[in-house]
Each structure stands twice: as C-alpha cells, then as structure tokens.
Design an enzyme around this catalytic site. Structure first.
Site, PDB file in Angstrom:
ATOM      1  N   ASP A 221      46.015  38.112  42.406  1.00  0.00           N
ATOM      2  CA  ASP A 221      45.759  37.644  43.763  1.00  0.00           C
ATOM      3  C   ASP A 221      44.511  38.311  44.334  1.00  0.00           C
ATOM      4  O   ASP A 221      44.346  39.526  44.214  1.00  0.00           O
ATOM      5  CB  ASP A 221      46.977  37.996  44.625  1.00  0.00           C
ATOM      6  CG  ASP A 221      46.901  37.392  46.012  1.00  0.00           C
ATOM      7  OD1 ASP A 221      46.852  36.158  46.106  1.00  0.00           O
ATOM      8  OD2 ASP A 221      46.874  38.157  46.989  1.00  0.00           O
ATOM      9  N   GLU A 282      42.355  34.950  40.586  1.00  0.00           N
ATOM     10  CA  GLU A 282      42.003  34.164  41.762  1.00  0.00           C
ATOM     11  C   GLU A 282      40.804  34.862  42.380  1.00  0.00           C
ATOM     12  O   GLU A 282      40.941  35.913  43.000  1.00  0.00           O
ATOM     13  CB  GLU A 282      43.147  34.133  42.780  1.00  0.00           C
ATOM     14  CG  GLU A 282      42.786  33.251  43.964  1.00  0.00           C
ATOM     15  CD  GLU A 282      43.338  33.721  45.316  1.00  0.00           C
ATOM     16  OE1 GLU A 282      43.476  32.881  46.212  1.00  0.00           O
ATOM     17  OE2 GLU A 282      43.609  34.926  45.493  1.00  0.00           O
TER      18      GLU A 282
HETATM   19  C1  GLC Z   1      45.809  34.522  47.961  1.00  0.00           C
HETATM   20  C2  GLC Z   1      47.081  33.720  47.891  1.00  0.00           C
HETATM   21  C3  GLC Z   1      47.453  33.313  49.276  1.00  0.00           C
HETATM   22  C4  GLC Z   1      47.690  34.559  50.091  1.00  0.00           C
HETATM   23  C5  GLC Z   1      46.481  35.481  50.053  1.00  0.00           C
HETATM   24  C6  GLC Z   1      46.802  36.851  50.556  1.00  0.00           C
HETATM   25  O1  GLC Z   1      44.736  33.781  48.397  1.00  0.00           O
HETATM   26  O2  GLC Z   1      46.927  32.650  47.020  1.00  0.00           O
HETATM   27  O3  GLC Z   1      48.579  32.483  49.298  1.00  0.00           O
HETATM   28  O4  GLC Z   1      47.952  34.209  51.421  1.00  0.00           O
HETATM   29  O5  GLC Z   1      46.007  35.657  48.745  1.00  0.00           O
HETATM   30  O6  GLC Z   1      47.591  37.545  49.626  1.00  0.00           O
END
Ligand code: GLC
Length: 575
Positions: A221, A282
């Site tokens: 994340d 991500e």
């Molecule tokens: C990422 C996740 C999202 C979350 C954010 C904070 O972007 O995919 O859902 O709100 O991180 O952890």
C-alpha cells in the site's frame, strides 16, 4: 505450506517461480465479497466458500485487501495489529484455512501490507501518545512541535490526501496541548518514521510472519510514500493539485529515492523463501520510468500500471500508454502489471461509458467524483473489448471483483450510507470510493442477491439481479463467460501463456510485440509466435484480417464492429 497445484485441464504456465510474470490475480475487497456469518459484512469464511468460483474463473492468485484487526476508519487501511485477522472478518485460524484451501484450489494468496501508516489504535501509537515528546515511542512516528508562539499552527502546509491538513495536534500526558503528528491520509492513520531502524525491522518481521504461514506475496500500500524529507519543507501547493501523484522530481514525501532501500531489504526476505515470495507495488508516480525504478532486479517484482487506468478509450492513447510501459519495464526486465479497476477508482464500465477526453486533453481523472451520467451499456461493450486487449498484452493482470460481472459504479448511494472517510474529510464535497465497493451479487434474488443473509453494508442496485453470477453462469454471451473463456485460453495458448522473462526494446516496439498500422482509431498488434489482437475503437466496421479466430468480445462474422476486440491466430492464414 501446501504448494499451489496447477489447474487440472491446462499446461499451466504459472507453475513456476515466475508465475507473477504472466499471472492473473483477482482482487477481493473482503468487506464486499461474501458474508458467511450474516452480519452484512464480507468475511474470511465467505471468501473460502467462493474459492471454487475463483478456481473456475481461472485466476492464478487472489489479492485480499487488508484483513487485519482495524477500527475500519479507512476500510482496513488503518491497521491496529499486523499479525492477526480482524474479528469481524474471522480468526487467524480461519485465515490459515483460507490460505491452505486456496492453495489446494491452485490459487496463490497475496495479502495487503500497509507500511506508510498504522491505525491510531495500534499499540505503538497508543504508547507514543502516552510516552510524550522526545521518547523512543514517538520516534517511530513523525511528531513535531507546532509553529507560532503557542505551537498551535501545523509544522508545515502539507495536506492529507483525503482533505484537510496532514497534521493533527495531540494532548500531552499532562493534559496540555502538545506536539503534532503527520498523517498523509486520515487522522486515524499516523505516518510511520521509516528513518527509524526499529520500524524497518518490525515490517521485515511482519513479512516473515505471513510468509511462514504460506502467504505467497504482498501488495504494498502507498509504496511510493514511506520516506519524508526530514526538513519537512512547505509545498506551496497550487489550488488544483492532484492528491497522490506529483510530477515534482524532489517531492518531500512521494517517490523519494531512499524508498528503494526499503524494498531491497524486503526482496531479500522474499527471496529467502522456497518458492520465493513476490511483491506488487501500489505506486502512483509521475511516469513509467519512475515506476520501473521500483522493479529493478533486486527490488519489487511488479507494480500496478496506473497509466492504463488513466488512459482514455482512444486508440492513440492506449497504444502510447502500453508502448511506454512495455519499453520502460523492458529496460529492467520486469513484466507490466495491467489493471483496469480497483477499490479506489471509478469502475471502468462507468469510465468507458462516459464521453472520453479528446486528443490534447488531460488524462482521465480517476480520483475525483465523476461528472455526468454514463451509458452503462456502452461502457460494458467497451469493457469487454478492453479486457481482451489487456489480456493479450505481455505481462501480468489484476482483476477487481465484480468486473467479471460487468458491474458499474453505484453513483447514487444515499449520503446516509457513505462510509469512505473522504466524504467527511472533504467537508461533504467528495463522495469518495464507496460506489466501487458495493457487495457482489451472487444470485438473482434474495435480500442481498446471495452476498449473505443480512442487509449488506452498502445497498445494491435492483438491476444487479441481472448481473449476478447466477444470471450469467450458463449464458455463453455473458461477461462472466467472456472472462472464463479468455482466462482459459490465456493459460493454454502457446503465445499468450508464454512467460515473458525479459524483452528488449527494438525501435518503437519490443521484441515481444509489434504494433500494426491500422489507422488512427484501430489498435492492432502481433505477438511473437503468431497471435494478433485487433481493437476497433472507430465508429465504423472494419474488415476482419486473415487468421483463425480465437476469441472475440462480441460475436463477429466478416467485419469487426465498433468497440470490439478480436483475437486471431495468425500463424496460419484463414484461406
Ligand atoms: C491506498 C489504498 C486506499 C487507502 C490508502 C491509504 O491508496 O488503496 O484504499 O485509502 O492507500 O492507506
């Protein structure tokens, strides 16, 4: 651990440590997938009961959004304990049973790790508040005194991604107003201090905790966060800045070069297992080259290609995006990881069902609330074409639960049910991401279309009866059948199943793929070995080229209609 077994009826290309180079991973948003205990929330047992569905769909792996104990201030991305399972979702034992059963079904398990921040209920943060300024406990987070005579102004002008200041002031143990802590997301998500060795070691240990239980990898994340410029300089933001992406080379908190050191250590842990475990990042970064930097051979294996998510449904945009991603990834020998939807962005049926940005206009803004009303039927037709385009490209693919049913974004949820923190933190100016998180319809009838026995945590549209698994199951022309057919073919086709270990870049193409000149509004490419994919994005029919039809997004005869993709074997000519 139980080794994943290949699906029975195929020569499985993914039965190797390189499975992640071509694998198809299905994202399960656990709250909204299947509710076994009837509390309106999805859970681990619900997921386990649906493993046969996922095996029949033909996916190689599942990625599960955070299942850890969490107050759920941000859908589980506020983790209170990284080594357990949220009681509302199940138990650690049930988690273990899920991992083992997934493996028995030939499906690998990717968990979601949240290293940028913890929950404010995490034992570390509770201890940090109690211990006071200057303590070892506070050094795990980013605490600073405020500005101004009374310290009542935040340390700098950084804004939280969800809205408002990125700083929150705490009350010290003696009851006085005290330091501020950084939270790039919700107030309940304090950022960790990755310059602290203790933080780094803790996460290495968390990785081992789950790898020891057979988990096959992690989705990371906010992988581009973590490291902050210790000087905490003001950003002086323009009014209309995009929240999580920045073109700035030296941004004080996104995509800082030191973050790569973290992943080199993580890779060593992953590689110490047999079979080696894998990562997917991500990382919302400025361009494909910046993304590829995360995929150097001693760092992460894969990272979502969000450029494709932002690309409009236009041949030139899709070709340019795909080519630039393929080229930049080829330079580090990594596969591109294609994705169309996830739990943070507007579902692609609803993106493609809208008027698309024209040449010269900005890319699609996937973070803001959508404008206008989509043509859902058009969006579905394009979504069928889009998935065949994506699955024909070299690389790995992630699917988001419900896209195989052609689900659209639910844009008319009543305000009273909105649960995304964005709704509150934006002062009710952004509705947030709940519209792509509505529970899955499994059956044509029943109180929640088979999601569970209770009222689901978000209401489903009545029209989803017709989108349910049950309604689509036996229909050869349904979206579900298209996904099943495409995944089955992709696993066994001599070209598509071929794991691309490394490409080289050859003058505007890669050794794996050659673009065909089919005019401005048609995508055509040939894969090495004799496979051709054509996507007609023009308004009129085009002639079907020579070749044996492998699969089409809608039935075709001699021409390819608008918004249709065709897969052809071109080893042998049709006549
Ligand atoms: C990422 C996740 C999202 C979350 C954010 C904070 O972007 O995919 O859902 O709100 O991180 O952890």
């Amino acid at each position: 651990m139980t080794e994943p077994k290949p699906h029975a009826d195929t020569a499985d290309p993914s039965d190797s440590t390189d499975w992640w180079r071509t694998g198809v991973t299905y994202q399960v948003y656990i709250r909204s997938f299947a509710d076994a205990d009837g509390d309106g929330l999805g859970d681990v047992e619900g997921m386990r009961s649906r493993l046969p569905y996922l095996a029949a769909l033909g996916v190689d792996a599942v990625w599960i959004n955070p299942w850890y104990p969490s107050p759920q201030a941000d859908g589980g991305y506020d983790v209170a304990d990284y080594r357990d399972v949220e009681p509302a979702f199940g138990t650690l034992d049930e988690g273990q049973r899920f991992i083992d059963d997934a493996h028995a079904n030939g499906i690998r398990v990717i968990l979601d790790i949240v290293p940028n921040h913890t929950s404010d209920r995490h034992a570390w943060f509770v201890a940090a508040l109690a211990a006071g300024p200057g303590s070892r406990e506070r050094a795990r987070y980013i605490f600073r005194p405020g500005l101004g005579a009374d310290g009542d102004e935040p340390p700098n002008d950084w804004e939280a991604t969800f809205g408002g200041s990125a700083w929150e002031r705490v009350t010290e143990p003696d009851g006085t107003p005290g330091e501020w802590y950084l939270h790039l997301f919700a107030v309940e998500q304090p950022d960790l201090n990755w310059d602290n060795r203790e933080v780094r070691d803790e996460f290495l240990d968390v990785l081992r905790f789950w790898f020891d239980r057979g988990v096959d990898g992690f989705r990371i994340d906010v992988a581009h966060g973590l490291i902050k410029d210790p000087a905490l300089p003001d950003l002086d933001l323009p009014e209309d800045h995009t929240p999580v992406i920045s073109d700035r080379i030296d941004h004080p908190f996104w995509d800082r070069p030191q973050v790569h050191e973290v992943y080199r250590e993580w890779r060593e842990v992953a590689d110490s297992y047999d079979p080696p475990r894998t990562f997917v990042a991500e990382a919302w970064v400025a361009n494909a080259e910046r993304l590829a930097a995360y995929l150097r051979t001693d760092e992460l294996h894969t990272a979502f290609d969000f450029d494709m998510v932002r690309a409009p449904w236009r041949a030139d945009a899709l070709i340019t995006t795909a080519q630039s991603s393929l080229e930049s990834h080829a330079l580090v020998g990594a596969p591109v990881t294609w994705v169309l939807s996830n739990h943070d962005i507007l579902r692609h049926v609803s993106r493609y069902g809208r008027v698309q940005p024209r040449r010269g206009e900005d890319a699609v803004d996937v973070f803001s609330d959508p404008v206008g009303t989509p043509d859902v039927a058009l969006g579905r037709r394009r979504a069928r074409a889009a998935i065949l385009f994506e699955l024909a490209l070299p690389g790995a693919v992630y699917l988001y639960q419900g896209e195989e049913l052609g689900l659209e974004e639910v844009e008319d949820l009543p305000e009273s049910v909105l649960a995304d923190p964005i709704w509150e933190l934006s002062g009710h100016t952004r509705r947030g991401r709940d519209g792509c998180r509505v529970p899955i319809p499994w059956t044509e009838s029943g109180p929640s279309f088979g999601f569970g026995d209770a009222k689901p945590w978000l209401p489903q549209p009545a029209a989803w009866s017709a989108q349910s698994v049950e309604a689509q199951d036996g229909d050869p022309e349904s979206m579900l059948s298209l996904y099943r057919d495409a995944l089955r073919i992709r696993r066994s086709h001599p070209v598509l199943a071929h794991p691309v270990v490394a490409h080289s870049v050859v003058e505007g193409a890669t050794s794996e793929l050659e673009w065909l000149d089919m005019g401005q509004e048609v995508i055509g490419f040939r894969r090495a070995g004799g496979f051709t994919c054509i996507v007609n994005l023009s308004d009129s029919d085009i002639d079907l080229p020579a070749g044996d039809i492998v699969l089409t997004s809608v039935p075709v005869t001699d021409t390819i209609p608008s918004d249709v993709t065709v897969w052809l074997d071109t080893n042998t000519a049709r006549d």
